[in-house]
Write an enzyme that holds these catalytic residues in place. Structure first.
Site, mmCIF file in Angstrom:
data_model
loop_
_atom_site.group_PDB
_atom_site.id
_atom_site.type_symbol
_atom_site.label_atom_id
_atom_site.label_comp_id
_atom_site.label_asym_id
_atom_site.label_seq_id
_atom_site.Cartn_x
_atom_site.Cartn_y
_atom_site.Cartn_z
ATOM 1 N N CYS A 237 47.842 48.787 -29.138
ATOM 2 C CA CYS A 237 46.980 48.027 -30.050
ATOM 3 C C CYS A 237 46.458 48.940 -31.153
ATOM 4 O O CYS A 237 45.927 50.023 -30.887
ATOM 5 C CB CYS A 237 45.815 47.428 -29.268
ATOM 6 S SG CYS A 237 44.539 46.697 -30.308
ATOM 7 N N CYS B 224 42.791 49.852 -30.770
ATOM 8 C CA CYS B 224 42.539 50.875 -29.747
ATOM 9 C C CYS B 224 42.923 52.249 -30.272
ATOM 10 O O CYS B 224 42.255 53.250 -29.982
ATOM 11 C CB CYS B 224 43.329 50.559 -28.480
ATOM 12 S SG CYS B 224 42.877 48.986 -27.707
#
Length: 225
Positions: A81, A84
């Site tokens: 992600c 992230c």
């Protein structure tokens, strides 16, 4: 049937549908439907089984990470992600100051698939462990499903990370929300616990640093006794 009556009826139905949609959108952007995080006790975190990501993995108790010098630990929602990866990069910017304090930086992931962790590593300047039972994401696991995509805060986070040059993929599970912990040495306890409330909800870096400064290395603590 009077055409005007039919037109007014259809207009009323349409207005009602629009009103309901507007209300749903409004509520989705509040914290009303967000599951409330349950605070983790130190004893809960200490007993978590982690695995190293070496060719011959070793299993260890999580308390080994912070027992002597405390630790900053990121529970990664999904390594691929881009949000992230952005937070991992932000936390890694603290590494020089954490090194001065003698506080290590770690991350845990909930799955190890393909090259996801390897591709995540350039964004994170610390050792990464596998939490197969997803304990760091508990005690009460929280999920954000498709409601996240109609939250204005999430879209703001998307654009912030995109503008920062971060990119990612869709590999792996990404609905169970992550977080960041600062844990003191020994039995000092959990000094900071940030639970991601929506996609891209990053921890405050100043708060992380302030919590890290509160850590008392076990060697110094024992000397004072």
């Amino acid at each position: 049937m009077d055409p005007n009556f039919f037109t007014m009826g259809m207009w009323s139905i349409g207005a009602g549908a629009l009103g309901a949609a507007a209300l749903a959108l409004l509520l989705a952007n509040t914290d009303v439907f967000l599951s409330k995080p349950q605070k983790a006790a130190l004893e809960y975190l200490e007993d978590i089984d982690l695995k190293t990501l070496e060719d011959e993995p070793r299993t260890l108790k999580a308390k080994e990470l912070w027992e002597k010098n405390g630790a900053v630990i990121m529970a990664v929602r999904r390594p691929g992600c881009f949000l992230c990866r952005e937070e991992a990069s932000d936390l890694s910017s603290l590494k020089p100051k954490l090194d001065e304090l003698g506080v290590p930086l770690y991350a845990v992931v909930k799955e190890h698939i393909k090259n996801e962790v390897k591709d995540f590593q350039p964004y994170f300047k610390g050792e990464i462990f596998l939490d197969e039972k997803k304990k760091f994401y508990g005690p009460q696991r929280r999920k954000m499903m498709f409601m996240g995509f109609i939250r204005l805060g999430v879209w703001y986070n998307f654009f912030r990370a995109w503008n920062g040059g971060f990119s990612g993929n869709l590999e792996g599970e990404g609905f169970v929300l992550g977080g960041v912990f600062v844990v003191g040495s020994g039995k000092q306890g959990i000094l900071l616990e940030h639970r991601e409330k929506e996609f891209g909800d990053k921890v405050n870096l100043l708060s992380v640093l302030e919590a890290a400064k509160m850590i008392k290395p076990q060697t110094l603590a024992s000397e004072k006794k």
